[in-house]
Motif scaffolding. Structure first.
Motif, PDB file in Angstrom:
ATOM      1  N   VAL A  40      67.637  34.523  66.064  1.00 17.86           N
ATOM      2  CA  VAL A  40      68.666  35.152  66.912  1.00 17.86           C
ATOM      3  C   VAL A  40      68.393  34.783  68.378  1.00 17.86           C
ATOM      4  O   VAL A  40      67.446  35.272  68.985  1.00 17.86           O
ATOM      5  CB  VAL A  40      68.667  36.678  66.728  1.00 17.86           C
ATOM      6  CG1 VAL A  40      69.707  37.325  67.650  1.00 17.86           C
ATOM      7  CG2 VAL A  40      68.952  37.036  65.271  1.00 17.86           C
ATOM      8  N   LYS A  42      70.266  35.213  71.171  1.00 15.38           N
ATOM      9  CA  LYS A  42      71.035  35.851  72.248  1.00 15.38           C
ATOM     10  C   LYS A  42      70.176  36.029  73.504  1.00 15.38           C
ATOM     11  O   LYS A  42      69.014  36.425  73.415  1.00 15.38           O
ATOM     12  CB  LYS A  42      71.605  37.189  71.801  1.00 15.38           C
ATOM     13  CG  LYS A  42      70.566  38.231  71.462  1.00 15.38           C
ATOM     14  CD  LYS A  42      71.220  39.596  71.192  1.00 15.38           C
ATOM     15  CE  LYS A  42      70.196  40.569  70.694  1.00 15.38           C
ATOM     16  NZ  LYS A  42      70.494  41.143  69.392  1.00 15.38           N
ATOM     17  N   ASN A  63      75.206  36.519  69.269  1.00 19.38           N
ATOM     18  CA  ASN A  63      75.918  37.802  69.315  1.00 19.38           C
ATOM     19  C   ASN A  63      77.133  37.801  70.233  1.00 19.38           C
ATOM     20  O   ASN A  63      77.968  38.681  70.126  1.00 19.38           O
ATOM     21  CB  ASN A  63      75.013  38.905  69.872  1.00 19.38           C
ATOM     22  CG  ASN A  63      73.961  39.353  68.910  1.00 19.38           C
ATOM     23  OD1 ASN A  63      73.051  38.591  68.602  1.00 19.38           O
ATOM     24  ND2 ASN A  63      74.084  40.569  68.415  1.00 19.38           N
ATOM     25  N   ILE A  91      76.832  37.048  64.639  1.00 18.36           N
ATOM     26  CA  ILE A  91      76.380  38.365  64.176  1.00 18.36           C
ATOM     27  C   ILE A  91      76.822  39.501  65.095  1.00 18.36           C
ATOM     28  O   ILE A  91      76.381  40.634  64.926  1.00 18.36           O
ATOM     29  CB  ILE A  91      74.831  38.395  64.019  1.00 18.36           C
ATOM     30  CG1 ILE A  91      74.126  38.147  65.358  1.00 18.36           C
ATOM     31  CG2 ILE A  91      74.383  37.371  62.985  1.00 18.36           C
ATOM     32  CD1 ILE A  91      72.599  38.342  65.286  1.00 18.36           C
ATOM     33  N   MET A 173      75.921  42.394  55.264  1.00 15.45           N
ATOM     34  CA  MET A 173      74.968  42.443  56.374  1.00 15.45           C
ATOM     35  C   MET A 173      74.804  43.893  56.804  1.00 15.45           C
ATOM     36  O   MET A 173      75.740  44.686  56.671  1.00 15.45           O
ATOM     37  CB  MET A 173      75.508  41.618  57.541  1.00 15.45           C
ATOM     38  CG  MET A 173      74.590  41.562  58.755  1.00 15.45           C
ATOM     39  SD  MET A 173      74.790  42.899  59.945  1.00 15.45           S
ATOM     40  CE  MET A 173      75.409  41.952  61.343  1.00 15.45           C
ATOM     41  N   LEU A 175      72.533  46.495  59.847  1.00 14.15           N
ATOM     42  CA  LEU A 175      71.567  46.732  60.924  1.00 14.15           C
ATOM     43  C   LEU A 175      71.352  48.246  60.979  1.00 14.15           C
ATOM     44  O   LEU A 175      71.985  48.947  61.755  1.00 14.15           O
ATOM     45  CB  LEU A 175      72.144  46.219  62.250  1.00 14.15           C
ATOM     46  CG  LEU A 175      71.275  46.313  63.502  1.00 14.15           C
ATOM     47  CD1 LEU A 175      70.095  45.363  63.427  1.00 14.15           C
ATOM     48  CD2 LEU A 175      72.100  46.009  64.751  1.00 14.15           C
ATOM     49  N   THR A 212      65.214  42.760  60.971  1.00  9.24           N
ATOM     50  CA  THR A 212      65.000  42.178  62.295  1.00  9.24           C
ATOM     51  C   THR A 212      63.494  42.187  62.557  1.00  9.24           C
ATOM     52  O   THR A 212      62.699  42.528  61.670  1.00  9.24           O
ATOM     53  CB  THR A 212      65.708  43.009  63.385  1.00  9.24           C
ATOM     54  OG1 THR A 212      65.050  44.280  63.480  1.00  9.24           O
ATOM     55  CG2 THR A 212      67.173  43.234  63.062  1.00  9.24           C
ATOM     56  N   THR A 213      63.113  41.860  63.780  1.00 14.70           N
ATOM     57  CA  THR A 213      61.691  41.893  64.152  1.00 14.70           C
ATOM     58  C   THR A 213      61.039  43.216  63.748  1.00 14.70           C
ATOM     59  O   THR A 213      59.905  43.242  63.283  1.00 14.70           O
ATOM     60  CB  THR A 213      61.564  41.700  65.688  1.00 14.70           C
ATOM     61  OG1 THR A 213      62.025  40.383  66.018  1.00 14.70           O
ATOM     62  CG2 THR A 213      60.124  41.881  66.158  1.00 14.70           C
ATOM     63  N   ARG A 228      67.209  38.271  60.241  1.00 12.63           N
ATOM     64  CA  ARG A 228      67.695  37.863  61.567  1.00 12.63           C
ATOM     65  C   ARG A 228      66.648  38.263  62.610  1.00 12.63           C
ATOM     66  O   ARG A 228      66.571  39.414  63.010  1.00 12.63           O
ATOM     67  CB  ARG A 228      69.039  38.534  61.871  1.00 12.63           C
ATOM     68  CG  ARG A 228      70.102  38.339  60.778  1.00 12.63           C
ATOM     69  CD  ARG A 228      71.376  39.065  61.157  1.00 12.63           C
ATOM     70  NE  ARG A 228      71.128  40.435  61.550  1.00 12.63           N
ATOM     71  CZ  ARG A 228      71.104  41.473  60.715  1.00 12.63           C
ATOM     72  NH1 ARG A 228      71.353  41.322  59.436  1.00 12.63           N
ATOM     73  NH2 ARG A 228      70.848  42.683  61.171  1.00 12.63           N
ATOM     74  N   ILE A 229      65.860  37.276  63.029  1.00 11.66           N
ATOM     75  CA  ILE A 229      64.730  37.566  63.906  1.00 11.66           C
ATOM     76  C   ILE A 229      64.963  36.987  65.296  1.00 11.66           C
ATOM     77  O   ILE A 229      65.190  35.781  65.439  1.00 11.66           O
ATOM     78  CB  ILE A 229      63.416  36.967  63.338  1.00 11.66           C
ATOM     79  CG1 ILE A 229      63.242  37.340  61.860  1.00 11.66           C
ATOM     80  CG2 ILE A 229      62.223  37.369  64.200  1.00 11.66           C
ATOM     81  CD1 ILE A 229      62.578  38.632  61.581  1.00 11.66           C
ATOM     82  N   GLY A 230      64.924  37.844  66.301  1.00 11.09           N
ATOM     83  CA  GLY A 230      65.052  37.397  67.692  1.00 11.09           C
ATOM     84  C   GLY A 230      63.712  37.424  68.401  1.00 11.09           C
ATOM     85  O   GLY A 230      63.050  36.402  68.597  1.00 11.09           O
ATOM     86  N   THR A 231      63.294  38.629  68.785  1.00 12.74           N
ATOM     87  CA  THR A 231      62.130  38.818  69.652  1.00 12.74           C
ATOM     88  C   THR A 231      60.860  38.123  69.161  1.00 12.74           C
ATOM     89  O   THR A 231      60.168  37.457  69.936  1.00 12.74           O
ATOM     90  CB  THR A 231      61.869  40.333  69.813  1.00 12.74           C
ATOM     91  OG1 THR A 231      63.107  40.955  70.155  1.00 12.74           O
ATOM     92  CG2 THR A 231      60.848  40.593  70.899  1.00 12.74           C
ATOM     93  N   ARG A 237      63.600  39.368  75.388  1.00 11.21           N
ATOM     94  CA  ARG A 237      64.818  39.027  76.134  1.00 11.21           C
ATOM     95  C   ARG A 237      64.742  39.648  77.517  1.00 11.21           C
ATOM     96  O   ARG A 237      64.128  40.682  77.701  1.00 11.21           O
ATOM     97  CB  ARG A 237      66.058  39.563  75.404  1.00 11.21           C
ATOM     98  CG  ARG A 237      66.342  38.861  74.095  1.00 11.21           C
ATOM     99  CD  ARG A 237      67.585  39.395  73.429  1.00 11.21           C
ATOM    100  NE  ARG A 237      67.386  40.667  72.766  1.00 11.21           N
ATOM    101  CZ  ARG A 237      66.924  40.837  71.512  1.00 11.21           C
ATOM    102  NH1 ARG A 237      66.627  39.779  70.793  1.00 11.21           N
ATOM    103  NH2 ARG A 237      66.783  42.023  70.993  1.00 11.21           N
TER     104      ARG A 237
HETATM  105  C1  LIG Z   1      69.556  41.218  68.383  1.00 14.96           C
HETATM  106  C2  LIG Z   1      69.873  41.291  66.939  1.00 14.96           C
HETATM  107  C3  LIG Z   1      68.913  40.921  65.974  1.00 14.96           C
HETATM  108  C4  LIG Z   1      67.490  40.488  66.321  1.00 14.96           C
HETATM  109  O1  LIG Z   1      66.764  41.563  66.832  1.00 14.96           O
HETATM  110  P1  LIG Z   1      65.203  41.394  67.211  1.00 14.96           P
HETATM  111  O2  LIG Z   1      64.729  42.793  67.287  1.00 14.96           O
HETATM  112  O3  LIG Z   1      65.154  40.696  68.526  1.00 14.96           O
HETATM  113  O4  LIG Z   1      64.539  40.621  66.131  1.00 14.96           O
HETATM  114  C5  LIG Z   1      69.310  40.948  64.639  1.00 14.96           C
HETATM  115  N1  LIG Z   1      70.548  41.343  64.260  1.00 14.96           N
HETATM  116  C6  LIG Z   1      71.481  41.720  65.156  1.00 14.96           C
HETATM  117  C7  LIG Z   1      72.825  42.138  64.674  1.00 14.96           C
HETATM  118  C8  LIG Z   1      71.160  41.716  66.516  1.00 14.96           C
HETATM  119  O5  LIG Z   1      72.100  42.108  67.391  1.00 14.96           O
END
Ligand SMILES: *Cc1c(COP(=O)(O)O)cnc(C)c1O
Length: 238
Positions: A40, A42, A63, A91, A173, A175, A212-213, A228-231, A237
């Motif tokens: 991810v 963003k 995003n 997403i 999906m 969250l 996620t993370t 879905r991994i961002g951080t 961020r």
């Molecule tokens: C930002 C986001 C993620 C990733 O989140 P992290 O905590 O950074 O891993 C995954 N899914 C969605 C829908 C997000 O908005």
């Protein structure tokens, strides 16, 4: 990007995340190859995506449409050969004035939650592209601030989406609301997985995008096919 992000090698971060995913899969008695890592990106620049793509990551999520409409072409123009192998996932929340851009720029949409939006995406998907792969977002924790349909609304929306020629409904999906308790995380993800049974048969093989993370091990234990991994992958961020 800040110093923390730039000082850690992207290839090293990717290897660390992949190892953690494989651990979680084996712990759950699953094949690590059945879990796809989606990065991810963003609020991280095209450079960060390119670095991870060069390290071997092929799935990237965004995003925000305006941000993606700058980033995706930037990646494509700077590393065309690599970019040809990438899959772009959307997403974020979907506004009706952005559906055309989403239908043109992305390969997969995870955040479908309205028939109207589905109809627009289907009609606006370019004819030369395969149908847009779509997942229905489930608002599993009942949060009014988040997108997604309530669990009981999934079958009706799924039937409508499955009938649209420009879309290919493939799964769900979610969250869930943040929760530090791994058992409660797991219970929320299990509720989402159970809803796969309410999708039309044509949906197989199903995709389950969750984790996620903060909670990907619990999501993998509950059957996630896409995390879905961002951080953890890109660093914090701004
Ligand atoms: C930002 C986001 C993620 C990733 O989140 P992290 O905590 O950074 O891993 C995954 N899914 C969605 C829908 C997000 O908005």
């Amino acid at each position: 990007m800040n110093d923390v992000t730039t000082s850690i090698d992207p290839a090293g971060r990717l290897a660390t995340v992949r190892a953690a995913i494989a651990d979680a899969a084996r712990h759950a008695g699953r094949d690590p190859d059945d879990v796809t890592l989606v990065g991810v990106g963003k609020r991280h620049p095209a450079d960060a995506v390119i670095a991870l793509a060069q390290a071997g990551l092929v799935d990237f999520a965004e995003n925000y449409v305006d941000e993606a409409l700058e980033k995706i072409p930037a990646v494509e123009s700077r590393v065309p050969d690599l970019a040809a192998r990438l899959t772009w996932h959307y997403i974020g929340r979907i506004q009706s004035n952005k559906t055309r851009a989403i239908a043109e720029a992305f390969d997969v949409v995870h955040s479908l939650d309205r028939v109207k939006i589905a109809e627009r995406l289907s009609g606006q998907r370019p004819e030369e592209r395969p149908p847009l792969v779509c997942l229905i977002e489930v608002n599993v924790s009942g949060e009014s601030t988040k997108g997604g349909v309530p669990p009981e609304a999934v079958p009706e929306l799924a039937a409508a989406v499955a009938a649209l020629p420009g879309l290919s409904l493939r799964g769900l999906m979610a969250l869930p609301a943040p929760d530090t308790d791994e058992r409660r995380q797991h219970a929320a993800f299990e509720r989402v997985r159970a809803l796969l049974d309410t999708l039309p048969d044509t949906t197989a093989p199903a995709m389950l995008s969750m984790g996620t993370t903060a909670d990907f091990p619990a999501a993998i234990a509950a059957g996630a096919t896409h995390v879905r991994i961002g951080t953890l992958l890109f660093g914090p961020r701004e």
